[in-house]
Write an enzyme that holds these catalytic residues in place. Structure first.
Site, PDB file in Angstrom:
ATOM      1  N   ASP A  10      39.312  44.239  27.990  1.00 21.22           N
ATOM      2  CA  ASP A  10      39.780  42.897  28.297  1.00 21.22           C
ATOM      3  C   ASP A  10      39.023  41.957  27.342  1.00 21.22           C
ATOM      4  O   ASP A  10      38.006  42.355  26.759  1.00 21.22           O
ATOM      5  CB  ASP A  10      39.418  42.610  29.771  1.00 21.22           C
ATOM      6  CG  ASP A  10      39.708  41.191  30.162  1.00 21.22           C
ATOM      7  OD1 ASP A  10      40.827  40.720  29.904  1.00 21.22           O
ATOM      8  OD2 ASP A  10      38.813  40.540  30.733  1.00 21.22           O
ATOM      9  N   LEU A  11      39.502  40.739  27.168  1.00 22.46           N
ATOM     10  CA  LEU A  11      38.837  39.829  26.222  1.00 22.46           C
ATOM     11  C   LEU A  11      37.973  38.784  26.942  1.00 22.46           C
ATOM     12  O   LEU A  11      36.742  38.823  26.881  1.00 22.46           O
ATOM     13  CB  LEU A  11      39.908  39.146  25.349  1.00 22.46           C
ATOM     14  CG  LEU A  11      39.386  38.132  24.343  1.00 22.46           C
ATOM     15  CD1 LEU A  11      38.447  38.754  23.330  1.00 22.46           C
ATOM     16  CD2 LEU A  11      40.575  37.476  23.609  1.00 22.46           C
ATOM     17  N   ASP A  12      38.661  37.858  27.647  1.00 19.90           N
ATOM     18  CA  ASP A  12      37.940  36.756  28.299  1.00 19.90           C
ATOM     19  C   ASP A  12      37.012  37.296  29.384  1.00 19.90           C
ATOM     20  O   ASP A  12      37.470  37.920  30.339  1.00 19.90           O
ATOM     21  CB  ASP A  12      38.931  35.785  28.959  1.00 19.90           C
ATOM     22  CG  ASP A  12      39.790  35.039  27.944  1.00 19.90           C
ATOM     23  OD1 ASP A  12      39.345  34.883  26.802  1.00 19.90           O
ATOM     24  OD2 ASP A  12      40.891  34.611  28.308  1.00 19.90           O
ATOM     25  N   THR A  18      34.646  33.280  27.353  1.00 23.56           N
ATOM     26  CA  THR A  18      35.607  32.172  27.375  1.00 23.56           C
ATOM     27  C   THR A  18      35.983  31.802  28.808  1.00 23.56           C
ATOM     28  O   THR A  18      36.596  30.758  29.029  1.00 23.56           O
ATOM     29  CB  THR A  18      36.880  32.542  26.593  1.00 23.56           C
ATOM     30  OG1 THR A  18      37.178  33.903  26.883  1.00 23.56           O
ATOM     31  CG2 THR A  18      36.697  32.378  25.107  1.00 23.56           C
ATOM     32  N   LYS A  46      40.869  34.426  37.154  1.00 23.14           N
ATOM     33  CA  LYS A  46      40.442  35.312  36.069  1.00 23.14           C
ATOM     34  C   LYS A  46      41.466  36.431  35.860  1.00 23.14           C
ATOM     35  O   LYS A  46      41.875  37.072  36.833  1.00 23.14           O
ATOM     36  CB  LYS A  46      39.055  35.907  36.360  1.00 23.14           C
ATOM     37  CG  LYS A  46      37.948  34.890  36.192  1.00 23.14           C
ATOM     38  CD  LYS A  46      36.584  35.532  36.338  1.00 23.14           C
ATOM     39  CE  LYS A  46      35.500  34.468  36.188  1.00 23.14           C
ATOM     40  NZ  LYS A  46      34.185  34.992  36.554  1.00 23.14           N
ATOM     41  N   GLY A  47      41.859  36.630  34.622  1.00 32.38           N
ATOM     42  CA  GLY A  47      42.821  37.684  34.297  1.00 32.38           C
ATOM     43  C   GLY A  47      44.267  37.321  34.601  1.00 32.38           C
ATOM     44  O   GLY A  47      45.187  38.063  34.282  1.00 32.38           O
ATOM     45  N   SER A 115      44.593  42.029  26.949  1.00 29.17           N
ATOM     46  CA  SER A 115      44.258  40.702  27.503  1.00 29.17           C
ATOM     47  C   SER A 115      45.514  39.959  27.950  1.00 29.17           C
ATOM     48  O   SER A 115      46.572  40.106  27.354  1.00 29.17           O
ATOM     49  CB  SER A 115      43.552  39.887  26.409  1.00 29.17           C
ATOM     50  OG  SER A 115      43.495  38.535  26.753  1.00 29.17           O
ATOM     51  N   ALA A 116      45.356  39.134  28.984  1.00 30.89           N
ATOM     52  CA  ALA A 116      46.475  38.306  29.449  1.00 30.89           C
ATOM     53  C   ALA A 116      46.641  37.061  28.577  1.00 30.89           C
ATOM     54  O   ALA A 116      47.624  36.343  28.688  1.00 30.89           O
ATOM     55  CB  ALA A 116      46.220  37.877  30.894  1.00 30.89           C
ATOM     56  N   LYS A 146      48.693  40.838  35.006  1.00 32.11           N
ATOM     57  CA  LYS A 146      47.776  41.618  35.834  1.00 32.11           C
ATOM     58  C   LYS A 146      47.835  41.030  37.248  1.00 32.11           C
ATOM     59  O   LYS A 146      47.959  39.811  37.365  1.00 32.11           O
ATOM     60  CB  LYS A 146      46.336  41.500  35.304  1.00 32.11           C
ATOM     61  CG  LYS A 146      46.129  42.011  33.886  1.00 32.11           C
ATOM     62  CD  LYS A 146      44.740  41.595  33.368  1.00 32.11           C
ATOM     63  CE  LYS A 146      44.591  41.927  31.900  1.00 32.11           C
ATOM     64  NZ  LYS A 146      43.330  41.453  31.315  1.00 32.11           N
ATOM     65  N   GLU A 170      36.847  45.449  32.412  1.00 34.01           N
ATOM     66  CA  GLU A 170      37.465  44.234  32.982  1.00 34.01           C
ATOM     67  C   GLU A 170      36.458  43.400  33.758  1.00 34.01           C
ATOM     68  O   GLU A 170      35.567  43.945  34.399  1.00 34.01           O
ATOM     69  CB  GLU A 170      38.575  44.638  33.971  1.00 34.01           C
ATOM     70  CG  GLU A 170      39.977  44.459  33.482  1.00 34.01           C
ATOM     71  CD  GLU A 170      40.405  43.018  33.246  1.00 34.01           C
ATOM     72  OE1 GLU A 170      39.707  42.101  33.707  1.00 34.01           O
ATOM     73  OE2 GLU A 170      41.430  42.813  32.593  1.00 34.01           O
ATOM     74  N   ASP A 171      36.618  42.075  33.711  1.00 35.12           N
ATOM     75  CA  ASP A 171      35.741  41.197  34.505  1.00 35.12           C
ATOM     76  C   ASP A 171      36.480  40.582  35.691  1.00 35.12           C
ATOM     77  O   ASP A 171      35.878  39.840  36.460  1.00 35.12           O
ATOM     78  CB  ASP A 171      35.195  40.045  33.645  1.00 35.12           C
ATOM     79  CG  ASP A 171      36.272  39.035  33.285  1.00 35.12           C
ATOM     80  OD1 ASP A 171      37.382  39.467  32.879  1.00 35.12           O
ATOM     81  OD2 ASP A 171      36.031  37.832  33.430  1.00 35.12           O
TER      82      ASP A 171
HETATM   83  P1  B16 Z   1      45.652  31.825  27.970  1.00 33.61           P
HETATM   84  P2  B16 Z   1      41.844  38.078  29.866  1.00 33.61           P
HETATM   85  C1  B16 Z   1      42.961  35.831  30.723  1.00 33.61           C
HETATM   86  O1  B16 Z   1      42.371  36.571  29.702  1.00 33.61           O
HETATM   87  C2  B16 Z   1      41.946  34.948  31.416  1.00 33.61           C
HETATM   88  O2  B16 Z   1      41.032  35.730  32.155  1.00 33.61           O
HETATM   89  C3  B16 Z   1      42.627  34.002  32.357  1.00 33.61           C
HETATM   90  O3  B16 Z   1      41.678  33.150  32.967  1.00 33.61           O
HETATM   91  C4  B16 Z   1      43.660  33.193  31.573  1.00 33.61           C
HETATM   92  O4  B16 Z   1      44.374  32.311  32.434  1.00 33.61           O
HETATM   93  C5  B16 Z   1      44.638  34.151  30.900  1.00 33.61           C
HETATM   94  O5  B16 Z   1      43.927  35.026  30.044  1.00 33.61           O
HETATM   95  C6  B16 Z   1      45.664  33.424  30.063  1.00 33.61           C
HETATM   96  O6  B16 Z   1      44.987  32.842  28.992  1.00 33.61           O
HETATM   97  O7  B16 Z   1      45.826  30.517  28.678  1.00 33.61           O
HETATM   98  O8  B16 Z   1      44.632  31.790  26.858  1.00 33.61           O
HETATM   99  O9  B16 Z   1      46.968  32.418  27.528  1.00 33.61           O
HETATM  100  O10 B16 Z   1      40.692  37.992  30.796  1.00 33.61           O
HETATM  101  O11 B16 Z   1      43.013  38.903  30.354  1.00 33.61           O
HETATM  102  O12 B16 Z   1      41.428  38.421  28.448  1.00 33.61           O
HETATM  103 MG    MG Z   2      38.937  38.744  31.678  1.00 35.48          MG
END
Ligand code: B16
Ligand code: MG
Length: 220
Positions: A10-12, A18, A46-47, A115-116, A146, A170-171
């Site tokens: 996962d990224l964030d 972030t 988150k996610g 990542s989402a 997710k 994953e966080d």
């Molecule tokens: P964006 P991940 C997710 O990233 C975040 O955890 C989540 O908080 C965020 O709303 C989602 O990406 C969408 O992000 O607005 O940048 O498209 O944790 O899956 O890497």
């Molecule tokens: Mg994440």
């Protein structure tokens, strides 16, 4: 089919912090429209995709918006978020991540990003990790958010391997559920109580090393 264990990140909140920028941008927006927003609410985002995040915030405040206003607020939040992201450098990669990625690459493990976020490629560029992953599956290529396993199943497919051969970092609660639903071994990065559905959980990448994964009991 790829035999060597594959790793999906996962990224964030896993590679970079972030998550704190998402929190600040959502909190500013929620407060602006009169909705209370604390760390507790943030945990549930988150996610979760951008659209679903705003839907959840509005439901907590019993608010509805026109489609145009909804889109405008999403854009506003994203602009605010990107202003933080653009200041990021390699120094913002979370401790222990780079050396673990180097170990995996040295041992020829396939690695992917799952990542989402629709901003994933922008973030990877800022922290100079654009060329690190064999596959990048992000919010621009998935249709189901997710906890649906789509993002990780697509990553496994791109790495030419099976879900049971994949380890996911994953966080988020939603992300751990997605990895589990996909039949993958899930590693939570964060608080053990929050991420109790994970197969294993560590507070950060300094809490384990590559040899741990040589002997790990995979899910299937
Ligand atoms: P964006 P991940 C997710 O990233 C975040 O955890 C989540 O908080 C965020 O709303 C989602 O990406 C969408 O992000 O607005 O940048 O498209 O944790 O899956 O890497
Ligand atoms: Mg994440």
């Amino acid at each position: 089919m790829q035999k060597q264990t594959a790793f999906i990140f996962d990224l964030d909140g896993v590679i970079v912090d972030t998550a704190k920028f998402h929190f600040l941008a959502w909190q500013k927006l929620a407060n602006k429209i009169g909705i209370n927003f604390s760390e507790k609410e943030n945990e549930q985002l988150k996610g979760v995709s951008r659209v679903k995040s705003l839907e959840k915030i509005l439901s907590w405040g019993n608010k509805t918006l026109s489609d145009e206003e909804f889109q405008r607020l999403m854009d506003e939040k994203n602009q605010d978020y990107l202003n933080y992201v653009k200041q990021m450098t390699e120094a913002d990669i979370l401790p222990g991540v780079n050396s673990f990625l180097d170990d995996l690459k040295a041992k020829n493990h396939p690695i992917a990003l799952g990542s989402a976020s629709k901003n994933a490629k922008t973030i990877l560029k800022c922290v100079k990790l654009s060329d690190t992953f064999e596959a990048i599956i992000d919010g621009t290529v998935v249709s189901k958010a997710k906890p649906d396993p789509e993002v990780f199943l697509k990553a496994a497919q791109c790495l030419n391997t099976t879900p049971s051969n994949c380890i996911v970092f994953e966080d988020s609660i939603a992300g751990i559920q997605a990895a589990n639903a996909g039949g993958m071994t899930s590693i939570g990065i964060g608080d053990k109580n929050t991420l109790h559905e994970a197969d294993f959980c560590f507070s950060n990448f300094l809490q384990f090393d590559y040899p741990f994964f040589k002997n790990i009991k995979m899910k299937a």
